[in-house]
Write a protein that holds these residues in place. Structure first.
Motif, mmCIF file in Angstrom:
data_model
loop_
_atom_site.group_PDB
_atom_site.id
_atom_site.type_symbol
_atom_site.label_atom_id
_atom_site.label_comp_id
_atom_site.label_asym_id
_atom_site.label_seq_id
_atom_site.Cartn_x
_atom_site.Cartn_y
_atom_site.Cartn_z
ATOM 1 N N SER B 32 8.893 67.256 -20.075
ATOM 2 C CA SER B 32 9.764 65.826 -19.830
ATOM 3 C C SER B 32 9.888 65.288 -21.433
ATOM 4 O O SER B 32 9.085 65.571 -22.323
ATOM 5 C CB SER B 32 8.606 64.667 -19.302
ATOM 6 N N LEU B 33 11.145 64.671 -21.456
ATOM 7 C CA LEU B 33 11.606 64.456 -22.674
ATOM 8 C C LEU B 33 11.986 62.666 -22.553
ATOM 9 O O LEU B 33 12.431 62.346 -21.330
ATOM 10 C CB LEU B 33 12.819 65.050 -23.259
ATOM 11 N N PHE B 34 11.954 62.129 -23.518
ATOM 12 C CA PHE B 34 11.923 60.675 -23.389
ATOM 13 C C PHE B 34 12.464 60.187 -24.936
ATOM 14 O O PHE B 34 12.515 60.884 -26.154
ATOM 15 C CB PHE B 34 10.747 59.721 -23.663
ATOM 16 N N LYS B 49 14.445 58.621 -19.973
ATOM 17 C CA LYS B 49 13.843 59.730 -19.835
ATOM 18 C C LYS B 49 14.227 60.926 -18.932
ATOM 19 O O LYS B 49 14.973 60.703 -18.097
ATOM 20 C CB LYS B 49 12.190 59.434 -19.170
ATOM 21 N N TYR B 50 13.937 62.127 -19.158
ATOM 22 C CA TYR B 50 14.275 63.426 -18.616
ATOM 23 C C TYR B 50 13.247 64.114 -18.019
ATOM 24 O O TYR B 50 12.192 64.355 -18.501
ATOM 25 C CB TYR B 50 15.114 64.375 -19.393
ATOM 26 N N THR B 51 13.201 64.170 -16.585
ATOM 27 C CA THR B 51 12.045 64.882 -15.756
ATOM 28 C C THR B 51 12.394 65.999 -14.874
ATOM 29 O O THR B 51 11.926 66.085 -13.732
ATOM 30 C CB THR B 51 11.499 63.691 -14.978
ATOM 31 N N SER B 52 13.207 66.788 -15.522
ATOM 32 C CA SER B 52 13.688 67.939 -14.610
ATOM 33 C C SER B 52 14.624 67.686 -13.251
ATOM 34 O O SER B 52 14.847 68.468 -12.505
ATOM 35 C CB SER B 52 12.675 68.610 -14.049
ATOM 36 N N ALA B 53 15.337 66.573 -13.525
ATOM 37 C CA ALA B 53 16.426 66.450 -12.378
ATOM 38 C C ALA B 53 17.826 66.462 -13.118
ATOM 39 O O ALA B 53 17.790 67.750 -13.431
ATOM 40 C CB ALA B 53 16.275 65.103 -11.821
ATOM 41 N N ALA B 54 18.598 65.651 -13.008
ATOM 42 C CA ALA B 54 19.802 65.651 -13.691
ATOM 43 C C ALA B 54 19.840 65.940 -15.047
ATOM 44 O O ALA B 54 18.721 65.271 -15.755
ATOM 45 C CB ALA B 54 20.858 64.244 -13.499
#
Lengths: 115, 114
Positions: B32-34, B49-54
């Motif tokens: 996960s990235l923020f 945040k990025y959580t493996s969706a788009a």
């Protein structure tokens, strides 16, 4: 609105004093964290807690201890303050549900100066 | 272990021009990235945040970031800078333990001139 509060914005202490920094969150979060922030170094984790009375060392725990007697409150203790502990201290909290995807919510910080 | 590299300690732009803040990460897991922002004398605020969706993530205040696995990058962009964007920005990756630790980059200070 989620809120993390810290007991002081600015604090000045003398070398050798015992220092308490308090943090309170009102979001019923399980996890709480203490960081210190120094220019050019980003945020470094001192200690964290995932439940009442539970604590884990972070990356730089030396010279610090913590206490979590209630879910909403997480205290950072400098047993004998030293000048190299002059820094900005940030508290944060997060949920456990959802795992690694959960963001942390931060307090405004305490700028501690040790003379 | 997880790590984050912010490639620029300072970025200067003029108001109305695009913003690009660069971030590379290293992770042995699907991370996960923020991105967080910190205005002077304030705490950190989550931008996005990025959580493996788009892979293209939109955040607050017109910011967005694109997750590129092949490049291990998560750069932050904004089409048009505003004076109020002047702040310090932190790229953050999730840790590899079960306790939701985050690993912070060293920060990029964004300066916006009139």
């Amino acid at each position: 609105d989620v809120k993390v509060t810290q007991s002081s914005r600015y604090l000045v202490k003398r070398t050798g004093e015992k220092v308490f920094l308090e943090c309170v969150q009102d979001m019923d979060h399980e996890n709480m964290f203490w960081y210190r922030q120094d220019p050019g170094l980003g945020l470094r984790l001192i200690y964290f807690s995932y439940d009442v009375k539970m604590k884990e060392k972070g990356d730089i725990p030396e010279g610090y201890s913590v206490s979590r007697e209630k879910k909403e409150r997480f205290s950072l203790i400098l047993e004998s303050a030293s000048t190299n502990q002059t820094s900005m201290y940030l508290c944060a909290s997060s949920l456990i549900a959802g795992g690694r995807h959960n963001e942390q919510f931060f307090g405004p910080g305490t700028r501690l100066t040790v003379l | 272990a997880q790590s984050v590299t912010q490639l620029d300690s300072h970025v200067s732009v003029s108001e109305g021009t695009p913003v690009l803040l660069r971030c590379n990460y290293s992770s042995s897991y699907s991370p996960s990235l923020f991105w967080y922002v910190q205005h002077p004398n304030k705490g950190l605020q989550l931008l996005l945040k990025y959580t493996s969706a788009a892979t293209l993530v939109k955040g607050i205040n017109g910011f967005e970031a694109e997750f590129k696995k092949s490049e291990t990058s998560f750069h932050l962009t904004k089409p048009s800078a505003h004076m109020s964007d002047a702040a310090e920005y932190f790229c953050v990756v999730s840790g590899d333990t079960g306790f939701q630790k985050l690993v912070f980059g060293t920060g990029t200070r964004l300066l916006v001139s009139p």
